[in-house]
Design a protein around this motif. Structure first.
Motif, PDB file in Angstrom:
ATOM      1  N   ASN A   1       0.865  -1.406   0.105  1.00 59.14           N
ATOM      2  CA  ASN A   1       0.067  -0.042   0.051  1.00 59.14           C
ATOM      3  C   ASN A   1       0.918   1.159   0.133  1.00 59.14           C
ATOM      4  N   MET A   2       1.988   1.130   0.700  1.00 59.82           N
ATOM      5  CA  MET A   2       2.979   2.356   0.655  1.00 59.82           C
ATOM      6  C   MET A   2       3.494   2.522  -0.522  1.00 59.82           C
ATOM      7  N   VAL A   3       3.678   1.386  -1.672  1.00 63.14           N
ATOM      8  CA  VAL A   3       4.246   1.724  -2.846  1.00 63.14           C
ATOM      9  C   VAL A   3       3.145   2.524  -3.688  1.00 63.14           C
ATOM     10  N   THR A   4       1.861   2.035  -3.582  1.00 62.07           N
ATOM     11  CA  THR A   4       0.807   2.601  -4.247  1.00 62.07           C
ATOM     12  C   THR A   4       0.573   3.796  -3.866  1.00 62.07           C
ATOM     13  N   GLY A   5       0.798   4.278  -2.501  1.00 62.07           N
ATOM     14  CA  GLY A   5       0.556   5.613  -2.228  1.00 62.07           C
ATOM     15  C   GLY A   5       1.754   6.458  -2.601  1.00 62.07           C
ATOM     16  N   ALA A   6       2.849   6.084  -2.813  1.00 62.86           N
ATOM     17  CA  ALA A   6       3.992   6.669  -3.029  1.00 62.86           C
ATOM     18  C   ALA A   6       4.290   6.980  -4.691  1.00 62.86           C
ATOM     19  N   SER A   7       3.507   6.092  -5.396  1.00 59.93           N
ATOM     20  CA  SER A   7       4.005   5.983  -6.808  1.00 59.93           C
ATOM     21  C   SER A   7       3.744   7.202  -7.614  1.00 59.93           C
ATOM     22  N   ASN A   8       2.649   8.012  -7.154  1.00 61.48           N
ATOM     23  CA  ASN A   8       2.245   9.360  -7.914  1.00 61.48           C
ATOM     24  C   ASN A   8       2.595  10.392  -7.196  1.00 61.48           C
ATOM     25  N   SER A   9       3.625  10.361  -6.037  1.00 65.65           N
ATOM     26  CA  SER A   9       3.909  11.423  -5.254  1.00 65.65           C
ATOM     27  C   SER A   9       5.176  12.061  -5.694  1.00 65.65           C
ATOM     28  N   GLU A  10       5.377  13.492  -5.318  1.00 64.41           N
ATOM     29  CA  GLU A  10       6.766  13.982  -5.492  1.00 64.41           C
ATOM     30  C   GLU A  10       7.522  14.158  -4.241  1.00 64.41           C
ATOM     31  N   VAL A  11       6.761  14.145  -2.976  1.00 67.47           N
ATOM     32  CA  VAL A  11       7.365  14.283  -1.861  1.00 67.47           C
ATOM     33  C   VAL A  11       7.071  13.265  -0.959  1.00 67.47           C
ATOM     34  N   SER A  12       7.988  12.502  -0.083  1.00 63.58           N
ATOM     35  CA  SER A  12       7.674  11.707   0.999  1.00 63.58           C
ATOM     36  C   SER A  12       8.056  12.036   2.250  1.00 63.58           C
ATOM     37  N   ILE A  13       6.997  12.116   2.952  1.00 66.34           N
ATOM     38  CA  ILE A  13       7.243  12.425   4.555  1.00 66.34           C
ATOM     39  C   ILE A  13       7.251  11.195   5.213  1.00 66.34           C
ATOM     40  N   VAL A  14       8.528  10.681   5.974  1.00 67.48           N
ATOM     41  CA  VAL A  14       8.704   9.728   6.667  1.00 67.48           C
ATOM     42  C   VAL A  14       8.820  10.163   8.311  1.00 67.48           C
ATOM     43  N   LEU A  15       7.899   9.436   9.079  1.00 66.02           N
ATOM     44  CA  LEU A  15       7.818   9.667  10.294  1.00 66.02           C
ATOM     45  C   LEU A  15       8.788   8.763  11.213  1.00 66.02           C
ATOM     46  N   ILE A  16       9.285   9.527  12.247  1.00 66.86           N
ATOM     47  CA  ILE A  16      10.385   8.592  13.073  1.00 66.86           C
ATOM     48  C   ILE A  16       9.722   8.836  14.305  1.00 66.86           C
ATOM     49  N   ASP A  17       9.681   7.850  15.366  1.00 68.51           N
ATOM     50  CA  ASP A  17       9.165   8.252  16.947  1.00 68.51           C
ATOM     51  C   ASP A  17      10.576   8.572  17.414  1.00 68.51           C
TER      52      ASP A  17
ATOM     53  N   GLN B   1      10.889  -0.537   9.066  1.00 64.95           N
ATOM     54  CA  GLN B   1      10.032   0.137   8.415  1.00 64.95           C
ATOM     55  C   GLN B   1      10.612   1.664   7.755  1.00 64.95           C
ATOM     56  N   THR B   2      11.459   2.301   8.489  1.00 67.12           N
ATOM     57  CA  THR B   2      12.020   3.387   8.204  1.00 67.12           C
ATOM     58  C   THR B   2      12.703   2.969   6.994  1.00 67.12           C
ATOM     59  N   TYR B   3      13.811   2.115   7.155  1.00 69.11           N
ATOM     60  CA  TYR B   3      14.735   1.856   6.069  1.00 69.11           C
ATOM     61  C   TYR B   3      14.174   1.408   4.841  1.00 69.11           C
ATOM     62  N   ARG B   4      12.839   0.604   4.989  1.00 70.77           N
ATOM     63  CA  ARG B   4      11.954   0.187   3.803  1.00 70.77           C
ATOM     64  C   ARG B   4      11.278   1.170   3.166  1.00 70.77           C
ATOM     65  N   HIS B   5      10.636   2.243   3.984  1.00 68.53           N
ATOM     66  CA  HIS B   5      10.058   3.212   3.213  1.00 68.53           C
ATOM     67  C   HIS B   5      11.067   4.200   2.788  1.00 68.53           C
ATOM     68  N   PHE B   6      12.344   4.271   3.250  1.00 68.57           N
ATOM     69  CA  PHE B   6      13.076   5.419   2.551  1.00 68.57           C
ATOM     70  C   PHE B   6      13.866   4.730   1.230  1.00 68.57           C
ATOM     71  N   PHE B   7      13.851   3.415   1.354  1.00 66.36           N
ATOM     72  CA  PHE B   7      14.379   2.626   0.161  1.00 66.36           C
ATOM     73  C   PHE B   7      13.339   2.597  -0.926  1.00 66.36           C
ATOM     74  N   ILE B   8      12.067   2.546  -0.621  1.00 61.45           N
ATOM     75  CA  ILE B   8      10.935   2.492  -1.775  1.00 61.45           C
ATOM     76  C   ILE B   8      10.764   3.961  -2.149  1.00 61.45           C
ATOM     77  N   SER B   9      11.056   5.102  -1.301  1.00 60.40           N
ATOM     78  CA  SER B   9      10.747   6.404  -1.777  1.00 60.40           C
ATOM     79  C   SER B   9      12.188   6.731  -2.870  1.00 60.40           C
ATOM     80  N   HIS B  10      13.259   5.939  -2.442  1.00 64.11           N
ATOM     81  CA  HIS B  10      14.402   6.187  -3.279  1.00 64.11           C
ATOM     82  C   HIS B  10      14.196   5.512  -4.663  1.00 64.11           C
ATOM     83  N   LEU B  11      13.605   4.163  -4.571  1.00 65.64           N
ATOM     84  CA  LEU B  11      13.410   3.232  -5.820  1.00 65.64           C
ATOM     85  C   LEU B  11      12.407   4.015  -6.594  1.00 65.64           C
ATOM     86  N   LEU B  12      11.355   4.818  -6.234  1.00 64.38           N
ATOM     87  CA  LEU B  12      10.402   5.291  -6.702  1.00 64.38           C
ATOM     88  C   LEU B  12      10.930   6.822  -7.402  1.00 64.38           C
TER      89      LEU B  12
END
Length: 414
Positions: free
Chosen positions: A97-113, A121-132
Protein backbone atom coordinates in the motif's frame (compact mmCIF):
# COMPACT_ATOMS: atom_id res chain seq x y z
CA UNK A 1 -2.09 27.31 -7.63
CA UNK A 2 0.52 24.60 -8.05
CA UNK A 3 -0.37 21.08 -6.91
CA UNK A 4 1.97 19.07 -4.68
CA UNK A 5 1.47 15.31 -4.21
CA UNK A 6 2.74 13.99 -0.88
CA UNK A 7 3.07 10.52 0.61
CA UNK A 8 3.30 9.93 4.35
CA UNK A 9 4.97 6.82 5.72
CA UNK A 10 6.42 5.44 8.91
CA UNK A 11 6.04 2.62 11.40
CA UNK A 12 2.90 1.85 13.38
CA UNK A 13 1.90 4.55 15.90
CA UNK A 14 4.49 7.04 14.67
CA UNK A 15 1.69 9.60 14.36
CA UNK A 16 1.10 9.94 10.63
CA UNK A 17 -2.66 10.46 10.88
CA UNK A 18 -2.23 12.90 13.77
CA UNK A 19 0.37 14.84 11.78
CA UNK A 20 -1.93 15.20 8.78
CA UNK A 21 -4.83 16.28 10.98
CA UNK A 22 -2.62 18.82 12.77
CA UNK A 23 -1.31 20.14 9.45
CA UNK A 24 -4.85 20.66 8.15
CA UNK A 25 -6.08 22.16 11.43
CA UNK A 26 -3.25 24.68 11.77
CA UNK A 27 -3.55 25.54 8.06
CA UNK A 28 -7.30 26.31 8.54
CA UNK A 29 -8.10 23.60 5.98
CA UNK A 30 -10.63 21.62 8.06
CA UNK A 31 -14.34 22.06 7.55
CA UNK A 32 -16.57 22.98 10.49
CA UNK A 33 -17.94 19.42 10.46
CA UNK A 34 -14.42 17.96 10.65
CA UNK A 35 -13.47 20.25 13.53
CA UNK A 36 -16.62 19.23 15.35
CA UNK A 37 -15.78 15.54 14.77
CA UNK A 38 -12.28 16.06 16.20
CA UNK A 39 -13.64 17.69 19.36
CA UNK A 40 -16.36 15.04 19.73
CA UNK A 41 -13.91 12.12 19.45
CA UNK A 42 -11.43 13.84 21.77
CA UNK A 43 -14.14 14.21 24.42
CA UNK A 44 -15.31 10.60 23.97
CA UNK A 45 -11.76 9.32 24.49
CA UNK A 46 -11.15 11.63 27.45
CA UNK A 47 -7.99 13.10 25.92
CA UNK A 48 -6.39 16.41 26.85
CA UNK A 49 -5.05 17.14 23.36
CA UNK A 50 -7.22 17.19 20.24
CA UNK A 51 -7.38 13.80 18.48
CA UNK A 52 -6.62 14.67 14.85
CA UNK A 53 -6.18 11.06 13.73
CA UNK A 54 -9.94 10.73 13.12
CA UNK A 55 -9.58 12.91 10.02
CA UNK A 56 -7.79 10.20 8.03
CA UNK A 57 -8.81 6.99 9.84
CA UNK A 58 -11.91 6.65 7.69
CA UNK A 59 -12.35 2.88 7.69
CA UNK A 60 -14.31 1.22 10.50
CA UNK A 61 -11.62 -1.44 10.88
CA UNK A 62 -8.98 1.27 11.22
CA UNK A 63 -10.88 3.06 13.95
CA UNK A 64 -11.49 -0.17 15.85
CA UNK A 65 -7.81 -1.09 15.79
CA UNK A 66 -6.47 2.44 15.95
CA UNK A 67 -4.23 1.91 12.92
CA UNK A 68 -4.29 2.97 9.27
CA UNK A 69 -4.81 -0.03 6.96
CA UNK A 70 -5.57 1.31 3.49
CA UNK A 71 -4.18 4.39 1.73
CA UNK A 72 -6.29 7.42 2.60
CA UNK A 73 -6.14 10.36 0.20
CA UNK A 74 -6.65 13.86 1.57
CA UNK A 75 -7.30 16.80 -0.75
CA UNK A 76 -6.96 20.35 0.55
CA UNK A 77 -5.48 23.73 -0.27
CA UNK A 78 -4.00 26.75 1.49
CA UNK A 79 -3.80 30.30 0.19
CA UNK A 80 -0.74 29.51 -1.92
CA UNK A 81 -0.77 25.79 -2.75
CA UNK A 82 -2.93 22.73 -3.40
CA UNK A 83 -2.06 19.41 -1.78
CA UNK A 84 -2.93 15.74 -2.18
CA UNK A 85 -1.67 13.62 0.71
CA UNK A 86 -1.59 9.83 0.50
CA UNK A 87 -1.54 8.51 4.06
CA UNK A 88 0.09 5.07 3.83
CA UNK A 89 -0.17 2.28 6.43
CA UNK A 90 2.69 1.56 8.80
CA UNK A 91 2.54 -2.22 9.24
CA UNK A 92 5.19 -4.12 7.28
CA UNK A 93 2.52 -6.37 5.75
CA UNK A 94 1.02 -3.30 4.08
CA UNK A 95 4.22 -2.23 2.32
CA UNK A 96 2.44 -2.76 -1.01
CA UNK A 97 0.00 0.00 0.00
CA UNK A 98 2.94 2.30 0.66
CA UNK A 99 4.21 1.62 -2.87
CA UNK A 100 0.76 2.49 -4.21
CA UNK A 101 0.59 5.68 -2.18
CA UNK A 102 4.07 6.85 -3.15
CA UNK A 103 3.93 5.92 -6.84
CA UNK A 104 2.31 9.20 -7.89
CA UNK A 105 3.89 11.42 -5.24
CA UNK A 106 6.66 14.00 -5.49
CA UNK A 107 7.54 14.32 -1.81
CA UNK A 108 7.63 11.65 0.89
CA UNK A 109 7.20 12.44 4.58
CA UNK A 110 8.74 9.68 6.71
CA UNK A 111 7.87 9.83 10.41
CA UNK A 112 10.21 8.55 13.10
CA UNK A 113 9.27 8.16 16.76
CA UNK A 114 11.89 10.11 18.73
CA UNK A 115 11.79 7.45 21.46
CA UNK A 116 12.49 4.55 19.06
CA UNK A 117 14.74 5.99 16.37
CA UNK A 118 15.11 4.26 12.99
CA UNK A 119 13.17 0.99 12.65
CA UNK A 120 12.93 -1.65 9.90
CA UNK A 121 10.03 0.21 8.28
CA UNK A 122 12.06 3.44 8.22
CA UNK A 123 14.69 1.76 6.05
CA UNK A 124 12.01 0.12 3.91
CA UNK A 125 10.06 3.33 3.32
CA UNK A 126 13.19 5.29 2.52
CA UNK A 127 14.34 2.63 0.06
CA UNK A 128 10.96 2.59 -1.68
CA UNK A 129 10.96 6.40 -1.89
CA UNK A 130 14.43 6.20 -3.43
CA UNK A 131 13.39 3.36 -5.74
CA UNK A 132 10.43 5.43 -6.98
CA UNK A 133 12.75 8.42 -7.50
CA UNK A 134 10.71 10.81 -5.35
CA UNK A 135 12.37 14.19 -5.57
CA UNK A 136 12.39 15.05 -1.88
CA UNK A 137 12.12 13.21 1.45
CA UNK A 138 11.25 14.97 4.70
CA UNK A 139 12.13 12.98 7.81
CA UNK A 140 9.94 14.19 10.68
CA UNK A 141 11.32 13.17 14.07
CA UNK A 142 7.99 13.08 15.85
CA UNK A 143 6.94 13.00 19.53
CA UNK A 144 9.75 15.30 20.59
CA UNK A 145 7.52 16.32 23.52
CA UNK A 146 7.97 12.79 24.92
CA UNK A 147 11.77 13.15 25.04
CA UNK A 148 11.70 16.62 26.62
CA UNK A 149 12.51 18.24 23.25
CA UNK A 150 16.07 16.93 23.59
CA UNK A 151 18.57 18.20 21.02
CA UNK A 152 20.86 15.23 21.71
CA UNK A 153 18.10 12.75 20.86
CA UNK A 154 17.36 14.60 17.62
CA UNK A 155 21.02 14.84 16.59
CA UNK A 156 21.55 11.10 17.19
CA UNK A 157 18.58 10.24 14.96
CA UNK A 158 19.66 12.80 12.34
CA UNK A 159 23.11 11.16 12.26
CA UNK A 160 21.51 7.72 11.75
CA UNK A 161 19.38 9.13 8.91
CA UNK A 162 22.48 10.52 7.21
CA UNK A 163 24.22 7.15 7.43
CA UNK A 164 21.17 5.44 5.94
CA UNK A 165 20.76 7.86 3.04
CA UNK A 166 24.48 7.78 2.20
CA UNK A 167 24.34 4.01 1.62
CA UNK A 168 22.51 4.43 -1.68
CA UNK A 169 24.42 5.70 -4.68
CA UNK A 170 23.21 7.22 -7.94
CA UNK A 171 20.01 9.24 -7.77
CA UNK A 172 20.24 11.86 -5.03
CA UNK A 173 17.17 13.24 -3.30
CA UNK A 174 16.75 16.40 -1.30
CA UNK A 175 16.75 15.32 2.34
CA UNK A 176 15.24 17.43 5.15
CA UNK A 177 15.11 16.49 8.84
CA UNK A 178 12.67 18.29 11.14
CA UNK A 179 12.01 17.79 14.88
CA UNK A 180 8.25 17.98 15.48
CA UNK A 181 5.40 17.15 17.82
CA UNK A 182 2.31 16.50 15.72
CA UNK A 183 0.19 16.23 18.87
CA UNK A 184 1.27 19.60 20.27
CA UNK A 185 1.88 21.28 16.89
CA UNK A 186 5.58 22.06 17.29
CA UNK A 187 7.26 22.83 13.93
CA UNK A 188 4.37 21.45 11.88
CA UNK A 189 2.90 24.72 10.63
CA UNK A 190 4.14 27.13 13.29
CA UNK A 191 7.70 27.31 14.66
CA UNK A 192 8.09 26.28 18.29
CA UNK A 193 9.75 27.91 21.27
CA UNK A 194 10.33 24.51 22.84
CA UNK A 195 13.28 23.78 20.54
CA UNK A 196 15.22 27.02 20.22
CA UNK A 197 18.25 24.98 19.17
CA UNK A 198 16.54 24.14 15.84
CA UNK A 199 17.03 26.88 13.24
CA UNK A 200 15.53 25.16 10.20
CA UNK A 201 12.15 25.42 8.47
CA UNK A 202 8.86 24.03 9.70
CA UNK A 203 7.30 21.16 7.79
CA UNK A 204 4.77 23.57 6.28
CA UNK A 205 7.50 25.90 5.00
CA UNK A 206 9.37 23.01 3.39
CA UNK A 207 6.25 21.80 1.58
CA UNK A 208 5.12 25.26 0.49
CA UNK A 209 8.59 26.15 -0.81
CA UNK A 210 9.12 22.88 -2.68
CA UNK A 211 9.82 23.43 -6.36
CA UNK A 212 9.56 20.62 -8.86
CA UNK A 213 12.73 19.79 -10.75
CA UNK A 214 11.23 17.20 -13.06
CA UNK A 215 13.26 16.61 -16.20
CA UNK A 216 11.16 17.99 -19.05
CA UNK A 217 13.73 16.89 -21.63
CA UNK A 218 12.51 13.30 -21.74
CA UNK A 219 11.83 11.88 -25.17
CA UNK A 220 8.30 11.98 -26.59
CA UNK A 221 6.16 8.98 -25.65
CA UNK A 222 2.45 8.46 -26.34
CA UNK A 223 0.50 5.22 -26.06
CA UNK A 224 -2.30 4.74 -28.55
CA UNK A 225 -5.43 4.21 -26.44
CA UNK A 226 -8.08 4.52 -29.13
CA UNK A 227 -8.38 4.89 -32.91
CA UNK A 228 -11.13 7.17 -34.27
CA UNK A 229 -12.45 6.70 -37.80
CA UNK A 230 -15.18 9.24 -38.56
CA UNK A 231 -17.18 9.55 -41.77
CA UNK A 232 -19.72 12.39 -41.92
CA UNK A 233 -20.37 15.70 -43.65
CA UNK A 234 -17.92 17.61 -41.45
CA UNK A 235 -15.17 14.97 -41.32
CA UNK A 236 -14.63 12.95 -44.48
CA UNK A 237 -12.42 9.90 -43.99
CA UNK A 238 -11.20 11.34 -40.68
CA UNK A 239 -8.80 9.03 -38.85
CA UNK A 240 -7.01 10.02 -35.66
CA UNK A 241 -5.16 8.33 -32.81
CA UNK A 242 -6.02 9.25 -29.22
CA UNK A 243 -3.84 8.96 -26.16
CA UNK A 244 -2.13 10.79 -23.33
CA UNK A 245 1.40 12.11 -23.72
CA UNK A 246 3.39 10.41 -20.96
CA UNK A 247 6.59 12.37 -21.58
CA UNK A 248 8.13 14.97 -23.90
CA UNK A 249 6.25 17.16 -26.37
CA UNK A 250 5.11 17.15 -29.97
CA UNK A 251 4.14 19.73 -32.59
CA UNK A 252 2.57 19.78 -36.03
CA UNK A 253 5.13 18.82 -38.65
CA UNK A 254 7.19 16.56 -36.39
CA UNK A 255 8.22 13.18 -37.75
CA UNK A 256 7.15 10.23 -35.63
CA UNK A 257 7.68 6.47 -35.60
CA UNK A 258 4.99 3.95 -34.74
CA UNK A 259 6.11 1.02 -32.59
CA UNK A 260 6.40 -1.88 -33.02
CA UNK A 261 6.00 -1.58 -36.83
CA UNK A 262 8.61 1.25 -36.98
CA UNK A 263 6.63 2.95 -39.76
CA UNK A 264 7.36 6.68 -40.15
CA UNK A 265 5.05 9.61 -40.83
CA UNK A 266 4.49 13.29 -40.07
CA UNK A 267 1.91 14.86 -37.78
CA UNK A 268 -0.52 17.06 -39.74
CA UNK A 269 -2.98 17.87 -36.94
CA UNK A 270 -3.22 17.83 -33.15
CA UNK A 271 -6.59 18.13 -31.41
CA UNK A 272 -7.61 18.42 -27.78
CA UNK A 273 -11.36 17.90 -27.72
CA UNK A 274 -12.58 20.40 -30.35
CA UNK A 275 -9.52 22.66 -30.07
CA UNK A 276 -6.85 22.43 -32.77
CA UNK A 277 -3.33 22.80 -31.32
CA UNK A 278 0.05 23.59 -32.79
CA UNK A 279 1.83 21.61 -30.09
CA UNK A 280 1.11 19.45 -27.05
CA UNK A 281 3.12 18.56 -23.95
CA UNK A 282 3.37 15.90 -21.25
CA UNK A 283 0.03 15.23 -19.58
CA UNK A 284 -2.10 16.37 -22.53
CA UNK A 285 -4.78 13.95 -23.73
CA UNK A 286 -4.92 14.51 -27.47
CA UNK A 287 -5.75 13.12 -30.89
CA UNK A 288 -3.20 13.26 -33.68
CA UNK A 289 -3.57 12.80 -37.44
CA UNK A 290 -0.79 11.54 -39.66
CA UNK A 291 0.22 12.36 -43.20
CA UNK A 292 0.28 8.68 -44.20
CA UNK A 293 -2.24 5.89 -43.85
CA UNK A 294 -0.59 3.44 -41.43
CA UNK A 295 -2.06 0.39 -39.73
CA UNK A 296 -2.21 1.51 -36.08
CA UNK A 297 -4.17 0.00 -33.19
CA UNK A 298 -4.50 0.28 -29.42
CA UNK A 299 -1.33 -0.74 -27.60
CA UNK A 300 1.08 0.76 -30.13
CA UNK A 301 3.25 3.73 -29.29
CA UNK A 302 4.38 6.97 -30.92
CA UNK A 303 7.98 8.13 -30.51
CA UNK A 304 10.04 10.69 -32.40
CA UNK A 305 12.73 9.84 -34.91
CA UNK A 306 16.16 9.23 -33.37
CA UNK A 307 14.66 8.55 -29.92
CA UNK A 308 16.39 5.83 -27.91
CA UNK A 309 14.35 3.14 -26.18
CA UNK A 310 14.66 -0.48 -25.05
CA UNK A 311 13.39 -2.72 -27.83
CA UNK A 312 14.44 -6.00 -26.28
CA UNK A 313 12.88 -9.29 -25.24
CA UNK A 314 14.77 -9.38 -21.96
CA UNK A 315 14.58 -6.78 -19.20
CA UNK A 316 16.45 -6.47 -15.93
CA UNK A 317 14.25 -4.79 -13.36
CA UNK A 318 13.62 -4.23 -9.70
CA UNK A 319 10.20 -5.43 -8.60
CA UNK A 320 8.07 -5.16 -5.47
CA UNK A 321 5.88 -8.24 -4.98
CA UNK A 322 2.28 -7.28 -4.16
CA UNK A 323 0.44 -10.60 -4.10
CA UNK A 324 -0.34 -12.99 -1.25
CA UNK A 325 0.80 -15.89 -3.48
CA UNK A 326 4.59 -16.11 -3.90
CA UNK A 327 6.12 -15.81 -7.34
CA UNK A 328 5.84 -18.99 -9.40
CA UNK A 329 8.87 -19.41 -11.71
CA UNK A 330 6.88 -21.82 -13.88
CA UNK A 331 4.01 -19.40 -14.53
CA UNK A 332 3.72 -16.98 -17.42
CA UNK A 333 2.56 -13.53 -16.38
CA UNK A 334 1.23 -10.57 -18.30
CA UNK A 335 3.47 -7.51 -18.25
CA UNK A 336 1.76 -4.17 -18.85
CA UNK A 337 3.30 -0.74 -19.39
CA UNK A 338 0.83 1.95 -20.40
CA UNK A 339 -1.65 0.32 -22.76
CA UNK A 340 0.93 -2.21 -23.96
CA UNK A 341 0.60 -5.82 -22.79
CA UNK A 342 2.82 -8.82 -23.45
CA UNK A 343 3.27 -12.31 -22.07
CA UNK A 344 6.40 -12.79 -19.98
CA UNK A 345 8.18 -15.09 -17.58
CA UNK A 346 10.46 -14.28 -14.65
CA UNK A 347 13.57 -16.01 -15.93
CA UNK A 348 15.90 -15.37 -12.99
CA UNK A 349 15.85 -13.86 -9.51
CA UNK A 350 19.21 -12.12 -9.32
CA UNK A 351 18.97 -11.11 -5.67
CA UNK A 352 16.65 -10.00 -2.90
CA UNK A 353 17.09 -6.44 -1.62
CA UNK A 354 17.04 -5.86 2.12
CA UNK A 355 16.34 -2.13 2.74
CA UNK A 356 18.49 -2.18 5.90
CA UNK A 357 21.50 -3.27 3.80
CA UNK A 358 20.55 -2.47 0.19
CA UNK A 359 24.04 -3.02 -1.18
CA UNK A 360 24.25 -6.60 0.12
CA UNK A 361 23.81 -9.58 -2.17
CA UNK A 362 20.98 -11.70 -0.73
CA UNK A 363 20.14 -14.79 -2.78
CA UNK A 364 16.61 -16.23 -2.50
CA UNK A 365 14.64 -19.07 -4.01
CA UNK A 366 11.28 -17.30 -4.10
CA UNK A 367 9.73 -13.86 -3.91
CA UNK A 368 6.95 -13.33 -1.39
CA UNK A 369 4.52 -10.56 -0.45
CA UNK A 370 6.28 -7.18 0.08
CA UNK A 371 9.66 -8.55 -1.06
CA UNK A 372 11.86 -6.32 -3.21
CA UNK A 373 14.09 -8.09 -5.72
CA UNK A 374 16.16 -7.67 -8.86
CA UNK A 375 14.99 -10.01 -11.62
CA UNK A 376 15.45 -10.84 -15.28
CA UNK A 377 12.23 -11.00 -17.28
CA UNK A 378 11.89 -12.68 -20.67
CA UNK A 379 9.12 -11.33 -22.93
CA UNK A 380 7.27 -12.95 -25.81
CA UNK A 381 7.65 -9.67 -27.74
CA UNK A 382 9.48 -6.38 -27.05
CA UNK A 383 7.61 -3.88 -24.86
CA UNK A 384 9.52 -0.72 -25.97
CA UNK A 385 10.13 0.87 -22.56
CA UNK A 386 12.77 3.20 -21.11
CA UNK A 387 15.07 2.82 -18.14
CA UNK A 388 13.25 4.16 -15.10
CA UNK A 389 16.17 6.44 -14.22
CA UNK A 390 15.85 8.13 -17.61
CA UNK A 391 12.08 8.26 -18.01
CA UNK A 392 9.85 7.44 -15.01
CA UNK A 393 6.63 7.62 -17.01
CA UNK A 394 7.75 4.93 -19.46
CA UNK A 395 10.09 2.90 -17.29
CA UNK A 396 7.64 1.15 -14.97
CA UNK A 397 5.27 -1.76 -15.42
CA UNK A 398 2.98 -4.15 -13.57
CA UNK A 399 2.85 -7.95 -13.64
CA UNK A 400 -0.57 -9.63 -13.82
CA UNK A 401 -1.49 -13.20 -12.93
CA UNK A 402 -3.33 -14.58 -15.97
CA UNK A 403 -5.34 -17.00 -13.86
CA UNK A 404 -6.64 -14.58 -11.21
CA UNK A 405 -6.16 -11.27 -13.06
CA UNK A 406 -4.52 -9.92 -9.89
CA UNK A 407 -1.72 -7.38 -10.11
CA UNK A 408 1.10 -9.33 -8.48
CA UNK A 409 4.05 -6.95 -8.80
CA UNK A 410 5.18 -3.50 -9.83
CA UNK A 411 8.50 -3.15 -11.60
CA UNK A 412 11.11 -0.57 -12.58
CA UNK A 413 13.32 -1.12 -15.63
CA UNK A 414 17.09 -0.86 -15.09
Amino acid sequence: MELLKINTAGSVDDGKSTLIGRFLYDSNALTLEQEELVRKKTTEKGLKDLDFSVITDGLIAEREQGITIDVAHIYFSTETRKFIIADSPGHIEYTRNMVTGASNSEVSIVLIDARKGLLEQTYRHFFISHLLRLESIVFCVNKMDLVDFSEDVFLKIASDIEKMTNKLEGFKQKISIVPISSLKGDNVVFPTKNMNWYKGDTLSNILHNFSKSENENCDFRMDVQQVFHVQNDEFVDYRSYAGKISSGKIKVGDSVIVLPSEKKSKIIEIRKFETVLEEAIKGDSIQIRLQDDIDISRGMMFVKENDEFLFEKELQSKIVWLDEKPMNPLLKYLIQSGSRIQVCKIQEVINSIQPESPLGNHSVNEIKLNDIATVKIKLANPLFVDRYDENKSNGSFILIDQQTNNTVAVGFVE
